[in-house]
Design a protein around this motif. Structure first.
Motif: not given
Length: 68
Positions: A36-53
């Motif tokens: 359910p999330f976009n993996t194309k924007n790698r920087a945004g994904l890294a920020i979101k995963m870091t905040l979530y985890l």
């Protein structure tokens, strides 16, 4: 007695056959379409995963700090 049992079994199998059919929907089998999330924007994904985890890891420590 046996005819009643046979009729109920036939009705159950017909009802379950309709529910199990997988050809009613078509899902494209491409990478990244099953999450359910976009993996194309790698920087945004890294920020979101870091905040979530990071918040998940920090929650017990923040709770302990709040209690103390």
């Amino acid at each position: 007695m046996y005819s009643n049992l046979l009729a109920r079994t036939a009705m159950r199998s017909a009802a379950s056959r309709q529910l199990v059919r997988s050809d009613l929907y078509h899902f494209s089998n491409t990478n990244g379409q099953n999450i359910p999330f976009n993996t194309k924007n790698r920087a945004g994904l890294a920020i979101k995963m870091t905040l979530y985890l990071g918040l998940g890891f920090a929650a017990p420590f923040l709770g302990a700090w709040w209690q103390l």
